[in-house]
Motif scaffolding. Structure first.
Motif, PDB file in Angstrom:
ATOM      1  N   ARG A  66      -8.481   4.881   2.262  1.00 30.33           N
ATOM      2  CA  ARG A  66      -7.114   4.455   2.536  1.00 30.33           C
ATOM      3  C   ARG A  66      -6.159   5.100   1.527  1.00 30.33           C
ATOM      4  O   ARG A  66      -6.590   5.555   0.457  1.00 30.33           O
ATOM      5  CB  ARG A  66      -6.972   2.928   2.470  1.00 30.33           C
ATOM      6  CG  ARG A  66      -7.261   2.307   1.103  1.00 30.33           C
ATOM      7  CD  ARG A  66      -6.467   1.029   0.869  1.00 30.33           C
ATOM      8  NE  ARG A  66      -5.076   1.304   0.603  1.00 30.33           N
ATOM      9  CZ  ARG A  66      -4.057   0.524   0.933  1.00 30.33           C
ATOM     10  NH1 ARG A  66      -4.273  -0.608   1.530  1.00 30.33           N
ATOM     11  NH2 ARG A  66      -2.815   0.871   0.631  1.00 30.33           N
ATOM     12  N   MET A 106     -10.947  -4.267   2.737  1.00 30.61           N
ATOM     13  CA  MET A 106     -10.016  -3.215   2.357  1.00 30.61           C
ATOM     14  C   MET A 106      -9.603  -3.499   0.912  1.00 30.61           C
ATOM     15  O   MET A 106      -9.069  -4.571   0.619  1.00 30.61           O
ATOM     16  CB  MET A 106      -8.798  -3.186   3.268  1.00 30.61           C
ATOM     17  CG  MET A 106      -7.810  -2.115   2.834  1.00 30.61           C
ATOM     18  SD  MET A 106      -6.364  -1.972   3.873  1.00 30.61           S
ATOM     19  CE  MET A 106      -7.015  -1.106   5.279  1.00 30.61           C
ATOM     20  N   LYS A 112      -2.704  -5.698  10.176  1.00 29.60           N
ATOM     21  CA  LYS A 112      -2.683  -6.692   9.098  1.00 29.60           C
ATOM     22  C   LYS A 112      -1.951  -7.949   9.550  1.00 29.60           C
ATOM     23  O   LYS A 112      -1.040  -7.883  10.375  1.00 29.60           O
ATOM     24  CB  LYS A 112      -2.040  -6.091   7.860  1.00 29.60           C
ATOM     25  CG  LYS A 112      -2.952  -5.079   7.177  1.00 29.60           C
ATOM     26  CD  LYS A 112      -2.514  -4.868   5.774  1.00 29.60           C
ATOM     27  CE  LYS A 112      -3.666  -4.523   4.867  1.00 29.60           C
ATOM     28  NZ  LYS A 112      -3.258  -4.622   3.467  1.00 29.60           N
ATOM     29  N   GLY A 116       1.257  -2.722   8.754  1.00 29.05           N
ATOM     30  CA  GLY A 116       1.335  -3.551   7.559  1.00 29.05           C
ATOM     31  C   GLY A 116       1.818  -4.955   7.871  1.00 29.05           C
ATOM     32  O   GLY A 116       2.341  -5.248   8.955  1.00 29.05           O
ATOM     33  N   SER A 117       1.644  -5.799   6.877  1.00 29.11           N
ATOM     34  CA  SER A 117       1.993  -7.205   7.013  1.00 29.11           C
ATOM     35  C   SER A 117       3.448  -7.401   7.446  1.00 29.11           C
ATOM     36  O   SER A 117       3.757  -8.259   8.276  1.00 29.11           O
ATOM     37  CB  SER A 117       1.753  -7.868   5.654  1.00 29.11           C
ATOM     38  OG  SER A 117       1.913  -9.242   5.735  1.00 29.11           O
ATOM     39  N   ARG A 118       4.332  -6.564   6.906  1.00 27.68           N
ATOM     40  CA  ARG A 118       5.753  -6.709   7.220  1.00 27.68           C
ATOM     41  C   ARG A 118       6.084  -6.322   8.647  1.00 27.68           C
ATOM     42  O   ARG A 118       7.165  -6.607   9.146  1.00 27.68           O
ATOM     43  CB  ARG A 118       6.594  -5.871   6.245  1.00 27.68           C
ATOM     44  CG  ARG A 118       6.630  -6.465   4.847  1.00 27.68           C
ATOM     45  CD  ARG A 118       6.997  -5.411   3.794  1.00 27.68           C
ATOM     46  NE  ARG A 118       6.797  -5.927   2.460  1.00 27.68           N
ATOM     47  CZ  ARG A 118       5.599  -6.044   1.880  1.00 27.68           C
ATOM     48  NH1 ARG A 118       4.501  -5.686   2.530  1.00 27.68           N
ATOM     49  NH2 ARG A 118       5.489  -6.528   0.670  1.00 27.68           N
ATOM     50  N   LYS A 169       5.487   3.830   2.189  1.00 23.77           N
ATOM     51  CA  LYS A 169       5.326   2.479   1.642  1.00 23.77           C
ATOM     52  C   LYS A 169       6.545   1.622   1.959  1.00 23.77           C
ATOM     53  O   LYS A 169       7.676   2.081   1.816  1.00 23.77           O
ATOM     54  CB  LYS A 169       5.144   2.533   0.112  1.00 23.77           C
ATOM     55  CG  LYS A 169       3.937   3.298  -0.383  1.00 23.77           C
ATOM     56  CD  LYS A 169       2.631   2.752   0.143  1.00 23.77           C
ATOM     57  CE  LYS A 169       2.352   1.328  -0.242  1.00 23.77           C
ATOM     58  NZ  LYS A 169       1.073   0.839   0.352  1.00 23.77           N
ATOM     59  N   ASP A 226      -8.674  -8.183   3.038  1.00 25.68           N
ATOM     60  CA  ASP A 226      -8.063  -7.426   1.943  1.00 25.68           C
ATOM     61  C   ASP A 226      -7.820  -8.388   0.774  1.00 25.68           C
ATOM     62  O   ASP A 226      -6.782  -9.054   0.713  1.00 25.68           O
ATOM     63  CB  ASP A 226      -6.747  -6.810   2.440  1.00 25.68           C
ATOM     64  CG  ASP A 226      -5.892  -6.218   1.324  1.00 25.68           C
ATOM     65  OD1 ASP A 226      -6.261  -6.341   0.135  1.00 25.68           O
ATOM     66  OD2 ASP A 226      -4.825  -5.647   1.638  1.00 25.68           O
ATOM     67  N   GLU A 277      -7.926  -1.975  -2.888  1.00 25.41           N
ATOM     68  CA  GLU A 277      -7.149  -0.942  -3.583  1.00 25.41           C
ATOM     69  C   GLU A 277      -7.816  -0.558  -4.908  1.00 25.41           C
ATOM     70  O   GLU A 277      -8.144  -1.426  -5.726  1.00 25.41           O
ATOM     71  CB  GLU A 277      -5.713  -1.433  -3.824  1.00 25.41           C
ATOM     72  CG  GLU A 277      -4.929  -1.451  -2.519  1.00 25.41           C
ATOM     73  CD  GLU A 277      -3.451  -1.772  -2.671  1.00 25.41           C
ATOM     74  OE1 GLU A 277      -2.736  -1.634  -1.674  1.00 25.41           O
ATOM     75  OE2 GLU A 277      -3.015  -2.166  -3.771  1.00 25.41           O
ATOM     76  N   GLN A 284      -2.653   1.912  10.292  1.00 28.14           N
ATOM     77  CA  GLN A 284      -2.561   0.549   9.776  1.00 28.14           C
ATOM     78  C   GLN A 284      -1.156   0.031  10.063  1.00 28.14           C
ATOM     79  O   GLN A 284      -0.176   0.714   9.793  1.00 28.14           O
ATOM     80  CB  GLN A 284      -2.837   0.576   8.280  1.00 28.14           C
ATOM     81  CG  GLN A 284      -2.700  -0.749   7.569  1.00 28.14           C
ATOM     82  CD  GLN A 284      -3.124  -0.624   6.103  1.00 28.14           C
ATOM     83  OE1 GLN A 284      -4.090   0.073   5.781  1.00 28.14           O
ATOM     84  NE2 GLN A 284      -2.406  -1.274   5.215  1.00 28.14           N
ATOM     85  N   GLU A 311      -0.901   3.335   6.559  1.00 29.76           N
ATOM     86  CA  GLU A 311       0.099   2.521   7.254  1.00 29.76           C
ATOM     87  C   GLU A 311       1.137   3.406   7.931  1.00 29.76           C
ATOM     88  O   GLU A 311       1.594   4.401   7.367  1.00 29.76           O
ATOM     89  CB  GLU A 311       0.788   1.573   6.258  1.00 29.76           C
ATOM     90  CG  GLU A 311       1.845   0.717   6.938  1.00 29.76           C
ATOM     91  CD  GLU A 311       2.397  -0.404   6.059  1.00 29.76           C
ATOM     92  OE1 GLU A 311       1.879  -0.645   4.946  1.00 29.76           O
ATOM     93  OE2 GLU A 311       3.370  -1.051   6.510  1.00 29.76           O
ATOM     94  N   HIS A 363      -4.379  -7.482  -1.829  1.00 32.91           N
ATOM     95  CA  HIS A 363      -3.093  -8.132  -1.580  1.00 32.91           C
ATOM     96  C   HIS A 363      -3.282  -9.639  -1.441  1.00 32.91           C
ATOM     97  O   HIS A 363      -2.363 -10.413  -1.695  1.00 32.91           O
ATOM     98  CB  HIS A 363      -2.435  -7.560  -0.322  1.00 32.91           C
ATOM     99  CG  HIS A 363      -2.081  -6.110  -0.476  1.00 32.91           C
ATOM    100  ND1 HIS A 363      -2.961  -5.104  -0.177  1.00 32.91           N
ATOM    101  CD2 HIS A 363      -0.955  -5.512  -0.936  1.00 32.91           C
ATOM    102  CE1 HIS A 363      -2.386  -3.940  -0.438  1.00 32.91           C
ATOM    103  NE2 HIS A 363      -1.177  -4.152  -0.903  1.00 32.91           N
ATOM    104  N   ARG A 381      -4.864 -10.499   4.927  1.00 37.82           N
ATOM    105  CA  ARG A 381      -4.424  -9.999   3.619  1.00 37.82           C
ATOM    106  C   ARG A 381      -3.659 -11.057   2.835  1.00 37.82           C
ATOM    107  O   ARG A 381      -2.938 -10.743   1.905  1.00 37.82           O
ATOM    108  CB  ARG A 381      -3.614  -8.709   3.791  1.00 37.82           C
ATOM    109  CG  ARG A 381      -2.528  -8.782   4.812  1.00 37.82           C
ATOM    110  CD  ARG A 381      -1.302  -9.521   4.414  1.00 37.82           C
ATOM    111  NE  ARG A 381      -0.518  -8.752   3.462  1.00 37.82           N
ATOM    112  CZ  ARG A 381       0.339  -9.308   2.613  1.00 37.82           C
ATOM    113  NH1 ARG A 381       0.551 -10.634   2.614  1.00 37.82           N
ATOM    114  NH2 ARG A 381       1.028  -8.572   1.777  1.00 37.82           N
ATOM    115  N   CYS A 413      -3.239   2.231  -3.406  1.00 39.89           N
ATOM    116  CA  CYS A 413      -2.139   1.658  -2.628  1.00 39.89           C
ATOM    117  C   CYS A 413      -1.335   2.807  -2.029  1.00 39.89           C
ATOM    118  O   CYS A 413      -1.111   2.845  -0.824  1.00 39.89           O
ATOM    119  CB  CYS A 413      -1.262   0.789  -3.534  1.00 39.89           C
ATOM    120  SG  CYS A 413       0.123   0.039  -2.670  1.00 39.89           S
TER     121      CYS A 413
HETATM  122  C1  PEP Z   1      -1.110  -1.938   1.898  1.00 38.64           C
HETATM  123  O1  PEP Z   1      -2.227  -2.124   2.398  1.00 38.64           O
HETATM  124  O2  PEP Z   1      -0.848  -1.005   1.155  1.00 38.64           O
HETATM  125  C2  PEP Z   1      -0.033  -2.891   2.173  1.00 38.64           C
HETATM  126  C3  PEP Z   1       1.236  -2.586   1.962  1.00 38.64           C
HETATM  127  O3  PEP Z   1      -0.466  -4.075   2.591  1.00 38.64           O
HETATM  128  P1  PEP Z   1       0.317  -5.266   3.297  1.00 38.64           P
HETATM  129  O4  PEP Z   1       0.977  -4.679   4.497  1.00 38.64           O
HETATM  130  O5  PEP Z   1      -0.807  -6.204   3.626  1.00 38.64           O
HETATM  131  O6  PEP Z   1       1.272  -5.821   2.291  1.00 38.64           O
END
Ligand code: PEP
Ligand code: MN
Length: 267
Positions: free
Chosen positions: A49, A219, A130, A107-109, A54, A192, A221, A105, A87, A195, A160, A25
């Motif tokens: 990855r 993907m 994502k 990320g989801s957020r 983060k 993924d 972890e 990448q 990311e 997650h 994900r 991660c």
């Molecule tokens: C990640 O891949 O480390 C991650 C934070 O994923 P996500 O954006 O899908 O939560």
């Protein structure tokens, strides 16, 4: 719809080969990232990855090493020869990340962060986008279009998991989105399951299901000591579990006539 394959370093996602992206991660130290990278590379991953920046729900949680991780990536990427994806959480990170990153990448957020998408579309590298955890498929595809319009021809989508009324698992992994998207958009699709489920024992079965649903890769972890991991240890596979996953995946891929991508030197 015909898929538009995306090259990430020496690896092509969206052609016949099934590609496994794996790693921790977050990058925690040179020794640890090197050990995990060597393990996943030996066991079947062809893209590495590892999180540098983060986005954590809790502000007191480990936020990633940030810029000091870049020297670590430079060393490990060189040693393993694997392309690296991480990311990017802010367009101002492009300059520092550019020399060591083979794909960014989102990320989801940040799927809905159109300012970031517009900047990244101009950055000249492939982007793994994502799905937002509250993102509908049409919104996800529009987000991809932001990248394309800004100049990025190399977009890979990554399902994900999404937030639903179901709380038994970390997210609800929407595998039906894989064939749905493939009928409507030209982007390769990764899944993924780390997650997507948050539960290590579910990652292998959902990986097989993702392959059967037509995903172009995974993907996943992986951490060599999940209990000591600084982020997402609860869902990390150990190298032994990752080995088992790849072993279970291979006969499914053989039945689908989709070979697992191999490292160049192993071909
Ligand atoms: C990640 O891949 O480390 C991650 C934070 O994923 P996500 O954006 O899908 O939560
Ligand atoms: Mn994670």
């Amino acid at each position: 719809m015909t898929v538009r394959p995306v090259r990430i370093g020496s690896v092509v996602i969206g052609a016949s080969d099934f590609v496994v992206v794996a790693g921790p991660c977050a990058i925690e130290s040179l020794e640890r990232f090197d050990a995990i990278a060597r393990a996943v590379s030996r066991l079947g991953a062809t893209v590495l990855r590892g999180g540098i920046h983060k986005l954590r729900t809790r502000p007191d949680a480990f936020q990633g090493l940030g810029d000091p991780a870049i020297a670590i990536v430079r060393a490990v990427r060189e040693r393993t020869g694997l392309p690296f994806v991480t990311e990017i959480t802010d367009a101002r990170q492009v300059e520092a990340l550019e020399p060591v990153v083979d794909a960014y990448q989102v990320g989801s957020r940040n799927m809905h962060n159109y300012a970031l998408l517009k900047e990244l579309g101009r950055a000249g590298k492939p982007v793994i986008l994502k799905r937002g955890f509250c993102g509908r498929i049409d919104e996800w595809l529009h987000a991809a279009e932001y990248l394309v319009r800004a100049g990025c021809d190399d977009v890979v989508l990554c399902e994900r998991g999404i937030r639903t009324f179901e709380t038994s698992m970390r997210n609800t992994l929407d595998l039906a989105c894989v064939p749905y998207v493939k009928e409507r958009a030209p982007f390769p699709v990764l899944v993924d399951p780390s997650h997507g489920t948050g539960i290590p024992s579910l990652i292998a079965p959902m990986s097989l299901a993702a392959a059967a649903a037509g995903a172009d890769g995974l993907m996943v972890e992986v951490h060599d000591d999940p209990k000591a991991a600084l982020s997402d240890g609860d869902q990390a596979l150990t190298p032994a579990m990752f080995d088992e996953l790849v072993g279970r995946l291979e006969p499914v891929l053989a039945a689908l006539r989709r070979p697992l991508a191999k490292r160049r030197e192993d071909r």
